[in-house]
Design an enzyme around this catalytic site. Structure first.
Site, PDB file in Angstrom:
ATOM      1  N   THR A  67      11.868   3.926  -3.571  1.00 19.94           N
ATOM      2  CA  THR A  67      11.148   2.743  -3.084  1.00 19.94           C
ATOM      3  C   THR A  67      11.059   2.830  -1.563  1.00 19.94           C
ATOM      4  O   THR A  67      11.981   3.322  -0.915  1.00 19.94           O
ATOM      5  CB  THR A  67      11.856   1.440  -3.490  1.00 19.94           C
ATOM      6  OG1 THR A  67      11.180   0.341  -2.853  1.00 19.94           O
ATOM      7  CG2 THR A  67      13.324   1.397  -3.095  1.00 19.94           C
ATOM      8  N   GLY A  68       9.942   2.372  -1.022  1.00 23.00           N
ATOM      9  CA  GLY A  68       9.782   2.425   0.438  1.00 23.00           C
ATOM     10  C   GLY A  68       8.351   2.724   0.814  1.00 23.00           C
ATOM     11  O   GLY A  68       7.446   2.603  -0.015  1.00 23.00           O
ATOM     12  N   THR A  69       8.140   3.115   2.046  1.00 21.64           N
ATOM     13  CA  THR A  69       6.792   3.436   2.516  1.00 21.64           C
ATOM     14  C   THR A  69       6.318   4.698   1.800  1.00 21.64           C
ATOM     15  O   THR A  69       6.695   5.816   2.171  1.00 21.64           O
ATOM     16  CB  THR A  69       6.790   3.679   4.035  1.00 21.64           C
ATOM     17  OG1 THR A  69       7.965   4.402   4.374  1.00 21.64           O
ATOM     18  CG2 THR A  69       6.782   2.382   4.802  1.00 21.64           C
ATOM     19  N   GLY A  70       5.491   4.484   0.788  1.00 23.71           N
ATOM     20  CA  GLY A  70       5.147   5.548  -0.153  1.00 23.71           C
ATOM     21  C   GLY A  70       4.608   6.806   0.493  1.00 23.71           C
ATOM     22  O   GLY A  70       4.882   7.917   0.014  1.00 23.71           O
ATOM     23  N   THR A 110       9.434  -2.710  -5.105  1.00 21.30           N
ATOM     24  CA  THR A 110       9.171  -1.838  -6.259  1.00 21.30           C
ATOM     25  C   THR A 110      10.405  -1.803  -7.158  1.00 21.30           C
ATOM     26  O   THR A 110      11.521  -1.969  -6.673  1.00 21.30           O
ATOM     27  CB  THR A 110       8.858  -0.417  -5.727  1.00 21.30           C
ATOM     28  OG1 THR A 110       7.573  -0.456  -5.134  1.00 21.30           O
ATOM     29  CG2 THR A 110       8.906   0.647  -6.791  1.00 21.30           C
ATOM     30  N   GLY A 163       0.240   4.990  -3.978  1.00 22.35           N
ATOM     31  CA  GLY A 163       1.489   5.341  -3.294  1.00 22.35           C
ATOM     32  C   GLY A 163       2.261   6.429  -4.024  1.00 22.35           C
ATOM     33  O   GLY A 163       1.707   7.188  -4.824  1.00 22.35           O
ATOM     34  N   ASP A 164       3.540   6.477  -3.747  1.00 20.97           N
ATOM     35  CA  ASP A 164       4.398   7.515  -4.332  1.00 20.97           C
ATOM     36  C   ASP A 164       4.834   7.196  -5.764  1.00 20.97           C
ATOM     37  O   ASP A 164       5.149   8.101  -6.532  1.00 20.97           O
ATOM     38  CB  ASP A 164       5.660   7.690  -3.470  1.00 20.97           C
ATOM     39  CG  ASP A 164       6.476   6.393  -3.396  1.00 20.97           C
ATOM     40  OD1 ASP A 164       5.863   5.319  -3.178  1.00 20.97           O
ATOM     41  OD2 ASP A 164       7.709   6.449  -3.547  1.00 20.97           O
ATOM     42  N   ARG A 216      -5.838   2.565  -2.590  1.00 25.52           N
ATOM     43  CA  ARG A 216      -4.687   3.346  -2.100  1.00 25.52           C
ATOM     44  C   ARG A 216      -3.673   3.563  -3.237  1.00 25.52           C
ATOM     45  O   ARG A 216      -3.359   2.648  -3.992  1.00 25.52           O
ATOM     46  CB  ARG A 216      -4.037   2.600  -0.931  1.00 25.52           C
ATOM     47  CG  ARG A 216      -2.766   3.245  -0.384  1.00 25.52           C
ATOM     48  CD  ARG A 216      -1.516   2.639  -0.971  1.00 25.52           C
ATOM     49  NE  ARG A 216      -0.299   3.071  -0.307  1.00 25.52           N
ATOM     50  CZ  ARG A 216       0.922   2.869  -0.788  1.00 25.52           C
ATOM     51  NH1 ARG A 216       1.088   2.230  -1.918  1.00 25.52           N
ATOM     52  NH2 ARG A 216       1.987   3.276  -0.125  1.00 25.52           N
TER      53      ARG A 216
END
Ligand code: ASP
Length: 361
Positions: free
Chosen positions: A279-282, A228, A258-259, A256
């Site tokens: 950024t990362g696992t939303g 991201t 995300g954040d 889906r």
């Protein structure tokens, strides 16, 4: 005859004193009304520094896995994004314009999971998310689940500037953006071999995964890179803006979100505290409201930006999530933090500092 002059003098002086007191009270309340202060605001920034900080995603970014050509390619693209954003600020442009332009550079590159290089979802489609926030007014705009917008951050900006809404999604967002002249592209614009192979690998792993109901993003991303992109800037007028753009995560379920398009989770800006892009696992960044949490920790706990990032990533780590965040505060202090092997990141400041890093030090 006794003179009344001294008495009259005293009475007049007292009258003048009271009138002046009343006047200064009025001026004070007028000032407060015309420039409302948010809670926690203490003082105006003293220095007129400006700066931009960006990221190109976090993940298993290790020196051992990178060729020198790859390193150069990422370095050059990050530098280009920083330069373009910085040039806007240098000319006296707004932090909003700076973050948008910097993100456009990364969206147009296949190196990052945003725009051109967006990853595929489980249905073999690309669904992109983006958001932008103005730290002066707290105005925000975002799009989610769009599949034909070349630069989703531009659509997010138009949502912010031209509607009363914050977030538009899917077809509705695309139709809306079209009316404002945003560039639309066919499905195949986002089709890159590299991302398609990542999908195939992720799907193969999914087949051997025992628990299909468990949403384990570590299983789904073959190279553990999120990719991201995000940018946060402070302009000469002391205004902070933050923006984030993404293709989401490989093999994500159709629909889906995300954040990244969620204000407070993946993106947040407030002139009184800081600007943040994540950024990362939303899912973990949504559950912790990561970007807003960082701002709150500064505002209510008096933490520095760096301390607040370490605290938030600590919370995400405790929940089992991973990723990172970058940002700056109203005095142009830069911060970043991540619990992954690396994060593509860099900043450029009006004091001459220009830094680009990939790995954990
Ligand atoms: N945070 C993004 C998402 O969960 C992914 C990323 O950072 O690359 O959609």
């Amino acid at each position: 005859m006794k003179s009344h002059l001294p008495k009259l003098l005293v009475v007049s002086l007292l009258l003048i004193f009271f009138i002046n007191c009343k006047k200064s009270q009025n001026t004070e309340s007028e000032t407060q009304n015309s420039t409302p202060k948010l809670r926690g605001e203490t003082s105006e920034p003293t220095e007129k520094h400006f700066a931009i900080v960006i990221h190109g995603g976090a993940g298993t970014i290790k020196k051992a896995n990178m060729t020198s050509e790859q390193e150069t390619a990422y370095h050059e693209k990050l530098q280009e994004a920083l330069n373009i954003g910085y040039a806007v600020l240098e000319k006296g442009g707004t932090s909003l314009e700076a973050v948008q332009k910097a993100i456009n550079v990364m969206e147009d590159s296949p190196l990052f999971n945003a725009g051109k290089g967006a990853v595929f979802n489980s249905a073999g489609k690309n669904e992109l998310d983006a958001s932008i926030m103005d730290g002066k007014t707290l105005n925000s705009g975002a799009v989610a689940g769009v599949s034909h917008i070349k630069n989703p951050i531009n659509a997010a900006r138009i949502v912010m500037d031209s509607t009363r809404h914050v977030l538009l999604s899917g077809k509705g967002a695309e139709n809306f953006a079209k009316q404002y002249g945003v560039i639309l592209v066919e499905d195949d614009y986002f089709h890159t071999e590299r991302r398609y192979n990542q999908l195939l690998k992720a799907q193969k792993k999914d087949k051997v995964s025992l628990d299909h109901s468990a949403f384990n993003t570590h299983e789904l991303i073959d190279d553990h890179k999120y990719g991201t992109v995000g940018a946060v800037a402070l302009d000469k007028n002391g205004n902070i803006a933050a923006a984030t753009s993404t293709g989401g995560i490989t093999n994500k379920k159709y629909g889906r979100i995300g954040d990244s398009p969620l204000i407070g989770a993946g993106t947040y800006a407030n002139n009184n505290t800081c600007g943040v892009s994540c950024t990362g696992t939303g899912e973990y960044f949504i559950r912790t409201l990561a970007a807003h949490e960082a701002s709150n920790l500064m505002q209510y706990k008096n933490l520095s930006l760096q301390e607040s990032f370490e605290n938030v990533i600590g919370q995400i780590d405790d929940l089992g999530g991973d990723g990172g965040m970058v940002g700056l505060d109203k005095n142009a202090n830069i911060a970043w933090y991540f619990n992954t092997e690396g994060m593509y990141r860099g900043y450029k400041k009006s004091n001459g500092e220009n830094v680009i890093q990939f790995y954990k030090k």
